[in-house]
Design a protein around this motif. Structure first.
Motif, PDB file in Angstrom:
ATOM      1  N   PRO A 244      10.003  44.429 -16.919  1.00  0.00           N
ATOM      2  CA  PRO A 244       9.377  44.483 -15.581  1.00  0.00           C
ATOM      3  C   PRO A 244       9.598  43.207 -14.784  1.00  0.00           C
ATOM      4  CG  PRO A 244       7.868  45.298 -17.257  1.00  0.00           C
ATOM      5  CD  PRO A 244       9.024  44.684 -17.980  1.00  0.00           C
ATOM      6  N   LEU A 245       9.653  42.057 -15.473  1.00  0.00           N
ATOM      7  CA  LEU A 245       9.905  40.796 -14.775  1.00  0.00           C
ATOM      8  C   LEU A 245      11.323  40.775 -14.217  1.00  0.00           C
ATOM      9  CD1 LEU A 245       8.227  38.246 -17.220  1.00  0.00           C
ATOM     10  CD2 LEU A 245       7.289  39.232 -15.123  1.00  0.00           C
ATOM     11  N   ALA A 246      12.266  41.267 -15.007  1.00  0.00           N
ATOM     12  CA  ALA A 246      13.655  41.333 -14.531  1.00  0.00           C
ATOM     13  C   ALA A 246      13.751  42.220 -13.296  1.00  0.00           C
ATOM     14  CB  ALA A 246      14.562  41.849 -15.642  1.00  0.00           C
ATOM     15  N   ASP A 247      12.994  43.325 -13.305  1.00  0.00           N
ATOM     16  CA  ASP A 247      12.991  44.227 -12.158  1.00  0.00           C
ATOM     17  C   ASP A 247      12.380  43.562 -10.923  1.00  0.00           C
ATOM     18  OD1 ASP A 247      14.132  46.182 -13.712  1.00  0.00           O
ATOM     19  OD2 ASP A 247      12.229  47.172 -14.182  1.00  0.00           O
ATOM     20  N   GLN A 248      11.505  42.575 -11.145  1.00  0.00           N
ATOM     21  CA  GLN A 248      10.878  41.855 -10.039  1.00  0.00           C
ATOM     22  C   GLN A 248      11.729  40.683  -9.542  1.00  0.00           C
ATOM     23  OE1 GLN A 248       6.806  40.700 -11.074  1.00  0.00           O
ATOM     24  NE2 GLN A 248       6.610  42.560 -12.311  1.00  0.00           N
ATOM     25  N   GLY A 249      12.893  40.501 -10.144  1.00  0.00           N
ATOM     26  CA  GLY A 249      13.780  39.444  -9.692  1.00  0.00           C
ATOM     27  C   GLY A 249      13.701  38.156 -10.485  1.00  0.00           C
ATOM     28  N   TYR A 250      13.009  38.187 -11.620  1.00  0.00           N
ATOM     29  CA  TYR A 250      12.952  37.000 -12.468  1.00  0.00           C
ATOM     30  C   TYR A 250      14.309  36.738 -13.114  1.00  0.00           C
ATOM     31  CZ  TYR A 250       7.901  36.043 -12.619  1.00  0.00           C
ATOM     32  OH  TYR A 250       6.608  35.674 -12.324  1.00  0.00           O
ATOM     33  N   THR A 251      14.623  35.475 -13.313  1.00  0.00           N
ATOM     34  CA  THR A 251      15.774  35.078 -14.116  1.00  0.00           C
ATOM     35  C   THR A 251      15.279  34.813 -15.531  1.00  0.00           C
ATOM     36  OG1 THR A 251      16.911  34.068 -12.229  1.00  0.00           O
ATOM     37  CG2 THR A 251      17.610  33.391 -14.424  1.00  0.00           C
ATOM     38  N   LEU A 252      15.871  35.497 -16.509  1.00  0.00           N
ATOM     39  CA  LEU A 252      15.473  35.375 -17.907  1.00  0.00           C
ATOM     40  C   LEU A 252      16.597  34.718 -18.687  1.00  0.00           C
ATOM     41  CD1 LEU A 252      14.061  39.000 -18.399  1.00  0.00           C
ATOM     42  CD2 LEU A 252      12.870  36.986 -17.525  1.00  0.00           C
ATOM     43  N   ARG A 253      16.258  33.701 -19.457  1.00  0.00           N
ATOM     44  CA  ARG A 253      17.250  32.970 -20.223  1.00  0.00           C
ATOM     45  C   ARG A 253      16.720  32.633 -21.619  1.00  0.00           C
ATOM     46  NH1 ARG A 253      20.087  34.676 -16.746  1.00  0.00           N
ATOM     47  NH2 ARG A 253      21.355  33.480 -15.270  1.00  0.00           N
ATOM     48  N   ARG A 254      17.660  32.456 -22.560  1.00  0.00           N
ATOM     49  CA  ARG A 254      17.315  31.925 -23.873  1.00  0.00           C
ATOM     50  C   ARG A 254      17.976  30.573 -24.051  1.00  0.00           C
ATOM     51  NH1 ARG A 254      19.139  31.730 -29.356  1.00  0.00           N
ATOM     52  NH2 ARG A 254      21.099  32.820 -28.864  1.00  0.00           N
TER      53      ARG A 254
END
Length: 214
Positions: free
Chosen positions: A89-99
């Motif tokens: 859901p965060l990705a759908d809200q435009g968040y950038t996700l990284r490891r």
């Protein structure tokens, strides 16, 4: 809010047990003090109450910055399915996700995103700085100990290339690199929802694939 828990730990130096506080998550917006400790590394620094020795423990951590819309998973392991499902859901809200697998990557990634720039552009700037360093005969590739992002101001990134005995700073305009990423969007596409690890190894793998060496 940030979350933590206590675990029993045995000192790696004197072997005596004691309890430490380990953070599972840090929210930069709601807990600015913990944000500072995460960036400085103090969040992962512990001291044995028996022998007084200081040491670092890199525990898995979810670091979120809701105001800037990014989330970083600090871990040597790939995110499990539960974390991916929570992050979608965060990705759908435009968040950038990284490891990030190391603390150095982790703190650098925070600096990049807090400056409001793309980490893909930052990796291209670091690569260009490395190539320029070598081409100008400032040193051999094997002599380079690190290539570090410093900051971005007025559309210019400052990158430091370091060796054991010296360092050199490069100022890289972001405009041309942003245009390159835009034009070749398919090439630089990252699977955001699965916490991609965007670093120098990732960038080199793209160049290797395009050269037919994958």
């Amino acid at each position: 809010m940030s979350t933590s828990h206590e675990v029993n730990y045995k000192c790696p130096y004197c072997g005596r047990p004691f309890a430490i506080t380990v953070y599972d998550s840090v929210n930069a917006d709601s807990d600015p003090e913990e944000r500072e400790r995460a960036v400085s590394g103090d969040l992962f620094r512990h001291s044995c109450p028996h022998c007084k020795t200081d040491f670092m423990i890199q525990n898995p951590l979810v670091y979120s910055d809701p105001s800037r819309k990014f989330l970083i998973w600090l871990s040597n392991e790939e995110p499990n399915e539960n974390l991916i499902q929570l992050a979608k859901p965060l990705a759908d809200q435009g968040y950038t996700l990284r490891r990030c697998a190391t603390l150095q990557e982790f703190t650098e990634k925070i600096a990049i995103f807090e400056d409001g720039v793309s980490d893909i552009v930052a990796e291209l700037a670091k690569y260009d700085s490395f190539i320029e360093f070598i081409d100008n005969r400032q040193g051999n590739p094997a002599d380079v100990t690190s290539v570090e992002y410093q900051r971005t101001e007025n559309g210019v990134m400052k990158i430091n290339v370091r060796t054991d005995d010296k360092g050199l700073s490069f100022l890289i305009p972001t405009g041309p690199l942003e245009e390159e990423v835009k034009i070749q969007s398919n090439r630089y596409e990252a699977d955001n929802a699965h916490f991609p690890r965007i670093n120098s190894d990732w960038l080199i793998s793209l160049f290797t694939e395009s050269a037919g060496e994958a």
